[in-house]
Scaffold this motif. Structure first.
Motif, PDB file in Angstrom:
ATOM      1  N   GLY A 180       0.850  -1.197   0.000  1.00 52.70           N
ATOM      2  CA  GLY A 180       0.000   0.000   0.000  1.00 52.70           C
ATOM      3  C   GLY A 180       0.878   1.236   0.000  1.00 52.70           C
ATOM      4  N   ILE A 181       0.410   2.278  -0.668  1.00 53.93           N
ATOM      5  CA  ILE A 181       1.242   3.485  -0.793  1.00 53.93           C
ATOM      6  C   ILE A 181       1.229   4.262   0.527  1.00 53.93           C
ATOM      7  CG2 ILE A 181      -0.619   4.910  -1.785  1.00 53.93           C
ATOM      8  CD1 ILE A 181       1.695   5.900  -3.736  1.00 53.93           C
ATOM      9  N   LYS A 182       2.413   4.683   0.976  1.00 54.53           N
ATOM     10  CA  LYS A 182       2.540   5.361   2.274  1.00 54.53           C
ATOM     11  C   LYS A 182       2.895   6.829   2.023  1.00 54.53           C
ATOM     12  CE  LYS A 182       2.637   1.165   4.203  1.00 54.53           C
ATOM     13  NZ  LYS A 182       3.147   0.382   3.089  1.00 54.53           N
ATOM     14  N   PRO A 183       1.897   7.678   1.981  1.00 57.43           N
ATOM     15  CA  PRO A 183       2.160   9.068   1.593  1.00 57.43           C
ATOM     16  C   PRO A 183       3.136   9.798   2.512  1.00 57.43           C
ATOM     17  CG  PRO A 183      -0.103   8.820   2.376  1.00 57.43           C
ATOM     18  CD  PRO A 183       0.482   7.442   2.284  1.00 57.43           C
ATOM     19  N   HIS A 184       3.210   9.353   3.783  1.00 60.19           N
ATOM     20  CA  HIS A 184       4.118  10.078   4.692  1.00 60.19           C
ATOM     21  C   HIS A 184       5.585   9.720   4.447  1.00 60.19           C
ATOM     22  CE1 HIS A 184       0.890  12.055   6.714  1.00 60.19           C
ATOM     23  NE2 HIS A 184       0.235  10.902   6.764  1.00 60.19           N
ATOM     24  N   TYR A 185       5.833   8.748   3.582  1.00 58.00           N
ATOM     25  CA  TYR A 185       7.218   8.439   3.173  1.00 58.00           C
ATOM     26  C   TYR A 185       7.536   9.043   1.808  1.00 58.00           C
ATOM     27  CZ  TYR A 185       7.586   4.942   6.957  1.00 58.00           C
ATOM     28  OH  TYR A 185       7.645   4.300   8.170  1.00 58.00           O
ATOM     29  N   TYR A 186       6.595   9.768   1.242  1.00 55.07           N
ATOM     30  CA  TYR A 186       6.860  10.371  -0.075  1.00 55.07           C
ATOM     31  C   TYR A 186       7.588  11.696   0.110  1.00 55.07           C
ATOM     32  CZ  TYR A 186       6.323  12.726  -4.502  1.00 55.07           C
ATOM     33  OH  TYR A 186       6.594  13.418  -5.653  1.00 55.07           O
ATOM     34  N   CYS A 187       8.749  11.784  -0.491  1.00 56.97           N
ATOM     35  CA  CYS A 187       9.550  12.992  -0.396  1.00 56.97           C
ATOM     36  C   CYS A 187      10.370  13.097  -1.673  1.00 56.97           C
ATOM     37  CB  CYS A 187      10.485  12.910   0.803  1.00 56.97           C
ATOM     38  SG  CYS A 187      11.627  11.522   0.687  1.00 56.97           S
ATOM     39  N   LEU A 188      11.017  14.241  -1.827  1.00 54.29           N
ATOM     40  CA  LEU A 188      11.906  14.420  -2.982  1.00 54.29           C
ATOM     41  C   LEU A 188      13.271  14.869  -2.500  1.00 54.29           C
ATOM     42  CD1 LEU A 188       9.402  16.101  -5.454  1.00 54.29           C
ATOM     43  CD2 LEU A 188      10.462  13.839  -5.690  1.00 54.29           C
ATOM     44  N   PRO A 189      14.355  14.335  -3.002  1.00 60.62           N
ATOM     45  CA  PRO A 189      14.382  13.194  -3.910  1.00 60.62           C
ATOM     46  C   PRO A 189      13.701  11.973  -3.278  1.00 60.62           C
ATOM     47  CG  PRO A 189      16.569  14.188  -3.705  1.00 60.62           C
ATOM     48  CD  PRO A 189      15.693  14.826  -2.677  1.00 60.62           C
ATOM     49  N   ILE A 190      13.080  11.180  -4.140  1.00 55.10           N
ATOM     50  CA  ILE A 190      12.342  10.007  -3.689  1.00 55.10           C
ATOM     51  C   ILE A 190      13.318   8.977  -3.099  1.00 55.10           C
ATOM     52  CG2 ILE A 190      12.439   8.748  -5.913  1.00 55.10           C
ATOM     53  CD1 ILE A 190       9.308   8.321  -5.402  1.00 55.10           C
ATOM     54  N   ALA A 191      12.845   8.207  -2.106  1.00 59.79           N
ATOM     55  CA  ALA A 191      13.696   7.151  -1.538  1.00 59.79           C
ATOM     56  C   ALA A 191      14.032   6.141  -2.641  1.00 59.79           C
ATOM     57  CB  ALA A 191      12.966   6.469  -0.386  1.00 59.79           C
ATOM     58  N   LYS A 192      15.266   5.673  -2.629  1.00 63.29           N
ATOM     59  CA  LYS A 192      15.748   4.767  -3.690  1.00 63.29           C
ATOM     60  C   LYS A 192      15.802   3.325  -3.168  1.00 63.29           C
ATOM     61  CE  LYS A 192      16.651   8.435  -6.310  1.00 63.29           C
ATOM     62  NZ  LYS A 192      16.415   9.579  -5.436  1.00 63.29           N
ATOM     63  N   ARG A 193      16.431   2.449  -3.969  1.00 65.91           N
ATOM     64  CA  ARG A 193      16.506   1.047  -3.558  1.00 65.91           C
ATOM     65  C   ARG A 193      17.486   0.859  -2.383  1.00 65.91           C
ATOM     66  NH1 ARG A 193      16.996  -2.851  -7.222  1.00 65.91           N
ATOM     67  NH2 ARG A 193      16.276  -1.704  -9.033  1.00 65.91           N
ATOM     68  N   GLU A 194      17.425  -0.328  -1.764  1.00 65.31           N
ATOM     69  CA  GLU A 194      18.164  -0.596  -0.526  1.00 65.31           C
ATOM     70  C   GLU A 194      19.680  -0.383  -0.667  1.00 65.31           C
ATOM     71  OE1 GLU A 194      17.409  -0.795   2.442  1.00 65.31           O
ATOM     72  OE2 GLU A 194      18.968  -1.940   3.472  1.00 65.31           O
ATOM     73  N   SER A 195      20.240  -0.735  -1.807  1.00 57.60           N
ATOM     74  CA  SER A 195      21.704  -0.587  -1.937  1.00 57.60           C
ATOM     75  C   SER A 195      22.111   0.890  -1.803  1.00 57.60           C
ATOM     76  CB  SER A 195      22.187  -1.152  -3.273  1.00 57.60           C
ATOM     77  OG  SER A 195      21.490  -0.536  -4.335  1.00 57.60           O
ATOM     78  N   HIS A 196      21.242   1.782  -2.249  1.00 59.33           N
ATOM     79  CA  HIS A 196      21.538   3.213  -2.104  1.00 59.33           C
ATOM     80  C   HIS A 196      21.435   3.635  -0.630  1.00 59.33           C
ATOM     81  CE1 HIS A 196      21.914   3.999  -6.345  1.00 59.33           C
ATOM     82  NE2 HIS A 196      20.770   3.396  -6.585  1.00 59.33           N
ATOM     83  N   ARG A 197      20.386   3.144   0.039  1.00 61.57           N
ATOM     84  CA  ARG A 197      20.257   3.471   1.474  1.00 61.57           C
ATOM     85  C   ARG A 197      21.513   3.012   2.224  1.00 61.57           C
ATOM     86  NH1 ARG A 197      19.282   1.696   6.484  1.00 61.57           N
ATOM     87  NH2 ARG A 197      19.391  -0.466   5.769  1.00 61.57           N
ATOM     88  N   MET A 198      21.990   1.825   1.886  1.00 63.15           N
ATOM     89  CA  MET A 198      23.173   1.311   2.581  1.00 63.15           C
ATOM     90  C   MET A 198      24.400   2.185   2.316  1.00 63.15           C
ATOM     91  SD  MET A 198      22.413  -2.729   2.085  1.00 63.15           S
ATOM     92  CE  MET A 198      24.061  -3.271   2.448  1.00 63.15           C
ATOM     93  N   ALA A 199      24.501   2.703   1.107  1.00 65.66           N
ATOM     94  CA  ALA A 199      25.626   3.600   0.788  1.00 65.66           C
ATOM     95  C   ALA A 199      25.535   4.884   1.612  1.00 65.66           C
ATOM     96  CB  ALA A 199      25.632   3.927  -0.708  1.00 65.66           C
TER      97      ALA A 199
END
Ligand code: DOR
Ligand code: ZN
Length: 346
Positions: free
Chosen positions: A212-231
């Protein structure tokens, strides 16, 4: 495992405080833990001139809780018609700490931003000369570029050529969300730093979209895939002085978030330090937290570090934070990290 950690009072190098009753409602959330913050100028209308910034600063100071020492570090919103003399006067007077570049259409209230970087080169050259830093929202707006690629393409098409042409310009690549951004900053010796938000250290695009879409996690720049978060976690917890905290805490009322066309922005001012302590502890890097939140930013901006301290305490049972902040402009949902928080300030 330490039960408490005392660090130099942190600063927030990227913050949205809004105006009017929203400002009134959310300012105490930042003023509680932070000594200073770089204040984003994307109001409606934007903070473009020295007079705009002077008036906005007064409204912020007026809205501060009694006895608060919080210092707003003002910015000007760069437009293609920015007057370089007005900007230089705002800098010389000590009113502004940086200028903000929004590519036109990139995000909330960015319509008056820059359509073509060539059109602002004379202003940027002037900034390089007087040592006035440029904060950059680093995303292209080309409709043909996928939203998840917009940061990497910005580096390639705009930021790298700009920095090659004008190496003396002091740049902050704000809210870095990709390993491309981390690598680009990591390769640079001089005049480039990056801020990282609390939420991008914690959520990836699955949190936004799976189940389900979680509007409170919508931001810009948009959250990316996990490998980016880890970086990002690696960069933030590394002790590398080129990375520091800019929460990008950006309140919108719940009706404006929970909508068929919801606004971008995560509001994390209330629990940012607890979230960060969790992330740094989890990474075995609590000793690097102070650098990230309190030391690297002032060093890059050539400002003194805060003279007072805060103490973070670790509790055995989870600490509760308000789910929402009630403001005169409606309720604002506080960032939910998705795990129990055991740290509090004080
Ligand atoms: O998520 C965001 N919200 N990103 C931005 O760049 C702007 C901000 C806002 O002003 O709401
Ligand atoms: Zn922002």
């Amino acid at each position: 495992m330490p039960k408490s950690l005392t660090i130099t009072r942190p600063d927030d190098w990227h913050l949205h405080l809004r105006d009017g009753v929203m400002l009134q409602g959310i300012l105490p959330e930042s003023a509680r833990d932070f000594g200073r913050a770089i204040i984003m100028p994307n109001l409606v209308p934007p903070v473009v001139t020295m007079a705009d910034a002077t008036a906005y600063r007064s409204r912020i100071i007026k809205a501060l809780p009694k006895n608060s020492d919080f210092q707003p570090l003002m910015t000007l919103y760069l437009t293609e018609t920015t007057d370089p003399d007005d900007m230089a006067a705002a800098h010389a007077s000590g009113l502004i700490t940086a200028v903000k570049l929004y590519p036109a259409g990139a995000t909330t209230n960015s319509d008056s931003g820059v359509k073509d970087i060539k059109n602002v080169m004379p202003v940027l050259e002037h900034m390089a000369k007087i040592g006035l830093p440029l904060c950059v929202h680093g995303e292209v707006t080309d409709p043909n570029v996928d939203i998840f690629d917009r940061e990497a393409v910005f580096i390639e098409r705009v930021l790298a050529p700009l920095r090659q042409n004008l190496p003396e310009l002091r740049v902050i690549m704000e809210h870095v969300t990709t390993s491309d951004g981390v690598d680009y900053i990591g390769e640079t010796e001089k005049n480039l730093a990056g801020t990282i938000t609390t939420h991008h250290l914690i959520i990836n695009r699955n949190h936004l979209l799976v189940g389900g879409i979680k509007p409170h996690y919508y931001c810009l720049p948009i959250a990316k895939r996990e490998s980016h978060r880890m970086a990002l976690v690696k960069a933030a917890t590394s002790g590398d002085k080129r990375f520091f905290l800019g929460t990008d805490s950006a309140p919108h009322s719940d009706p404006n978030k929970e909508s068929a066309c919801g606004c971008a922005g995560v509001f994390s001012a209330t629990n940012t330090m607890a979230c960060l302590a969790h992330v740094f502890e989890d990474t075995g890097a609590l000793d690097k937290l102070e650098g990230f939140t309190s030391l690297h930013g002032p060093a890059y901006y050539n400002l003194p570090v805060n003279t007072d301290k805060i103490t973070l305490t670790r509790h055995d049972t989870p600490v509760s934070f308000p789910e929402k902040i009630e403001t005169g402009a409606g309720p604002v949902t506080v960032f939910d990290p998705g795990f129990p928080l055991h740290w509090s300030v004080g």
